[in-house]
Design a protein around this motif. Structure first.
Motif, PDB file in Angstrom:
ATOM      1  N   ILE A 115       0.843  -1.195   0.000  1.00 33.56           N
ATOM      2  CA  ILE A 115       0.000   0.000   0.000  1.00 33.56           C
ATOM      3  C   ILE A 115       0.878   1.244   0.000  1.00 33.56           C
ATOM      4  O   ILE A 115       1.548   1.556   0.978  1.00 33.56           O
ATOM      5  N   ARG A 116       0.870   1.944  -1.125  1.00 36.42           N
ATOM      6  CA  ARG A 116       1.660   3.174  -1.270  1.00 36.42           C
ATOM      7  C   ARG A 116       0.777   4.400  -1.462  1.00 36.42           C
ATOM      8  O   ARG A 116       1.282   5.514  -1.498  1.00 36.42           O
ATOM      9  N   SER A 117      -0.514   4.175  -1.613  1.00 38.26           N
ATOM     10  CA  SER A 117      -1.452   5.281  -1.847  1.00 38.26           C
ATOM     11  C   SER A 117      -2.843   4.842  -1.417  1.00 38.26           C
ATOM     12  O   SER A 117      -3.101   3.647  -1.250  1.00 38.26           O
ATOM     13  N   PRO A 118      -3.773   5.796  -1.227  1.00 37.20           N
ATOM     14  CA  PRO A 118      -5.149   5.412  -0.919  1.00 37.20           C
ATOM     15  C   PRO A 118      -5.752   4.496  -1.985  1.00 37.20           C
ATOM     16  O   PRO A 118      -6.556   3.622  -1.663  1.00 37.20           O
ATOM     17  N   LYS A 119      -5.375   4.688  -3.240  1.00 39.45           N
ATOM     18  CA  LYS A 119      -5.882   3.821  -4.309  1.00 39.45           C
ATOM     19  C   LYS A 119      -5.500   2.371  -4.052  1.00 39.45           C
ATOM     20  O   LYS A 119      -6.314   1.456  -4.219  1.00 39.45           O
ATOM     21  N   ASP A 120      -4.254   2.143  -3.612  1.00 36.56           N
ATOM     22  CA  ASP A 120      -3.806   0.786  -3.270  1.00 36.56           C
ATOM     23  C   ASP A 120      -4.603   0.242  -2.089  1.00 36.56           C
ATOM     24  O   ASP A 120      -4.978  -0.938  -2.064  1.00 36.56           O
ATOM     25  N   ALA A 121      -4.849   1.107  -1.089  1.00 37.98           N
ATOM     26  CA  ALA A 121      -5.576   0.680   0.109  1.00 37.98           C
ATOM     27  C   ALA A 121      -7.005   0.281  -0.230  1.00 37.98           C
ATOM     28  O   ALA A 121      -7.519  -0.735   0.254  1.00 37.98           O
ATOM     29  N   ILE A 122      -7.655   1.064  -1.078  1.00 40.45           N
ATOM     30  CA  ILE A 122      -9.027   0.757  -1.486  1.00 40.45           C
ATOM     31  C   ILE A 122      -9.069  -0.557  -2.250  1.00 40.45           C
ATOM     32  O   ILE A 122      -9.939  -1.410  -2.018  1.00 40.45           O
ATOM     33  N   ALA A 123      -8.101  -0.753  -3.153  1.00 38.57           N
ATOM     34  CA  ALA A 123      -8.038  -1.996  -3.931  1.00 38.57           C
ATOM     35  C   ALA A 123      -7.816  -3.203  -3.027  1.00 38.57           C
ATOM     36  O   ALA A 123      -8.285  -4.311  -3.326  1.00 38.57           O
ATOM     37  N   ALA A 124      -7.116  -2.996  -1.894  1.00 35.97           N
ATOM     38  CA  ALA A 124      -6.853  -4.088  -0.955  1.00 35.97           C
ATOM     39  C   ALA A 124      -8.018  -4.363  -0.022  1.00 35.97           C
ATOM     40  O   ALA A 124      -7.994  -5.342   0.728  1.00 35.97           O
ATOM     41  N   GLY A 125      -9.035  -3.480  -0.055  1.00 32.51           N
ATOM     42  CA  GLY A 125     -10.217  -3.707   0.772  1.00 32.51           C
ATOM     43  C   GLY A 125     -10.293  -2.865   2.021  1.00 32.51           C
ATOM     44  O   GLY A 125     -10.955  -3.251   2.994  1.00 32.51           O
ATOM     45  N   SER A 126      -9.636  -1.688   2.026  1.00 31.04           N
ATOM     46  CA  SER A 126      -9.656  -0.809   3.193  1.00 31.04           C
ATOM     47  C   SER A 126     -10.443   0.458   2.911  1.00 31.04           C
ATOM     48  O   SER A 126     -10.488   0.936   1.777  1.00 31.04           O
ATOM     49  N   GLY A 127     -11.029   1.015   3.968  1.00 29.16           N
ATOM     50  CA  GLY A 127     -11.687   2.316   3.901  1.00 29.16           C
ATOM     51  C   GLY A 127     -11.236   3.152   5.075  1.00 29.16           C
ATOM     52  O   GLY A 127     -10.869   2.617   6.128  1.00 29.16           O
ATOM     53  N   TYR A 128     -11.239   4.485   4.920  1.00 25.91           N
ATOM     54  CA  TYR A 128     -10.719   5.361   5.971  1.00 25.91           C
ATOM     55  C   TYR A 128     -11.599   6.591   6.132  1.00 25.91           C
ATOM     56  O   TYR A 128     -11.665   7.428   5.238  1.00 25.91           O
ATOM     57  N   VAL A 129     -12.274   6.689   7.257  1.00 27.48           N
ATOM     58  CA  VAL A 129     -13.045   7.879   7.609  1.00 27.48           C
ATOM     59  C   VAL A 129     -12.110   8.804   8.377  1.00 27.48           C
ATOM     60  O   VAL A 129     -11.820   8.590   9.550  1.00 27.48           O
ATOM     61  N   THR A 130     -11.601   9.824   7.680  1.00 29.07           N
ATOM     62  CA  THR A 130     -10.605  10.712   8.263  1.00 29.07           C
ATOM     63  C   THR A 130     -11.207  11.611   9.342  1.00 29.07           C
ATOM     64  O   THR A 130     -12.416  11.889   9.329  1.00 29.07           O
ATOM     65  N   GLU A 131     -10.358  12.083  10.258  1.00 29.66           N
ATOM     66  CA  GLU A 131     -10.830  13.005  11.287  1.00 29.66           C
ATOM     67  C   GLU A 131     -11.155  14.377  10.695  1.00 29.66           C
ATOM     68  O   GLU A 131     -11.914  15.146  11.268  1.00 29.66           O
ATOM     69  N   ASP A 132     -10.573  14.698   9.540  1.00 29.12           N
ATOM     70  CA  ASP A 132     -10.831  15.985   8.875  1.00 29.12           C
ATOM     71  C   ASP A 132     -11.923  15.780   7.836  1.00 29.12           C
ATOM     72  O   ASP A 132     -11.663  15.640   6.644  1.00 29.12           O
ATOM     73  N   ARG A 133     -13.164  15.750   8.301  1.00 32.45           N
ATOM     74  CA  ARG A 133     -14.295  15.417   7.449  1.00 32.45           C
ATOM     75  C   ARG A 133     -14.407  16.374   6.262  1.00 32.45           C
ATOM     76  O   ARG A 133     -14.565  15.952   5.120  1.00 32.45           O
TER      77      ARG A 133
END
Length: 240
Positions: free
Chosen positions: A48-66
């Protein structure tokens, strides 16, 4: 530091301000560069080098800075909900807008998002409804691992309860959920396990039965002596 979160589990990350919790999950999601370490999902190492990689791997991230990172404020509710899952609606070089509209309506109803229309600009919604739009975006992406950084910050009590109920439902569905929260009552109320960070390191792990305000604060302070600044921060956290 090293930790794991299981399918169907809510793992909360506690610690004082500046402990490194947000920096850790941003690195896991590929938002910040990591210099070392491995990330495994379903037992497989993920590069995982970018959010795109993370999404492809099955991850989601609700950031504190909405507003700054979680939403595109000038886009409407529907456009924000489908941002991380546009491939679902792709038909050649075009999007199937009818299908997209139907799915968006389904998620607006499912999460009880109060909006006059799915075409309402998301900047015009309340904080609680904006947060539910962010959550809908990641639910639509069908992620296996959902990271929630301060998920109830800046929303009213009613919206908080809805977010808590949603977290419980997602855990029952088998998602692995990682929650960062500075509010100890919130942490104790929703956790299955707690990991506590202090000064950028993992200070300890507590089961639901072991976790209470005293045990969490003891680990949050860490083994080293506290500086005056840490003491002030700790007292502020206690007063929340």
């Amino acid at each position: 530091m090293s930790f794991s979160v299981r399918s169907g589990e809510v793992l909360c990350v506690g610690g004082l301000v500046g402990a490194g919790r947000t920096e850790t999950v941003r690195a896991i999601f590929g938002l910040d560069e990591k210099t070392d370490g491995r990330i495994l999902i379903d037992g497989k190492t993920c590069n995982i080098r970018s959010p795109k990689d993370a999404i492809a791997a099955g991850s989601g991230y609700v950031t504190e800075d909405r507003k700054g990172e979680g939403l595109v404020l000038k886009l409407d509710v529907g456009e924000n909900i489908t941002l991380a899952a546009l491939d679902m609606f792709r038909s050649g070089i075009h999007l199937n807008l009818g299908n997209e509209k139907n799915v968006v309506k389904e998620y607006v109803q499912k999460l009880n998002i109060k909006t006059p229309s799915i075409f309402q600009k998301v900047e015009n919604l309340s904080g609680g409804n904006q947060q539910k739009v962010v959550l809908a975006k990641w639910l639509l992406s069908k992620c296996k691992v959902l990271i929630l950084d301060e998920p109830t910050r800046g929303i009213d009590v009613g919206a908080k309860i809805e977010v808590y109920n949603l977290i419980n439902e997602l855990a029952k569905e088998g998602k692995a959920i990682l929650v960062i929260t500075s509010e100890i009552p919130e942490l104790l109320g929703i956790c299955d396990r707690v990991v506590v960070m202090a000064r950028g390191r993992l200070s300890g792990t507590l089961s639901r039965e072991e976790a209470n305000q005293e045990s969490v604060m003891t680990l949050a302070v860490g083994a080293q002596s506290t500086s005056p600044a840490d003491t002030v921060t700790m007292e502020k956290e206690r007063g929340r």
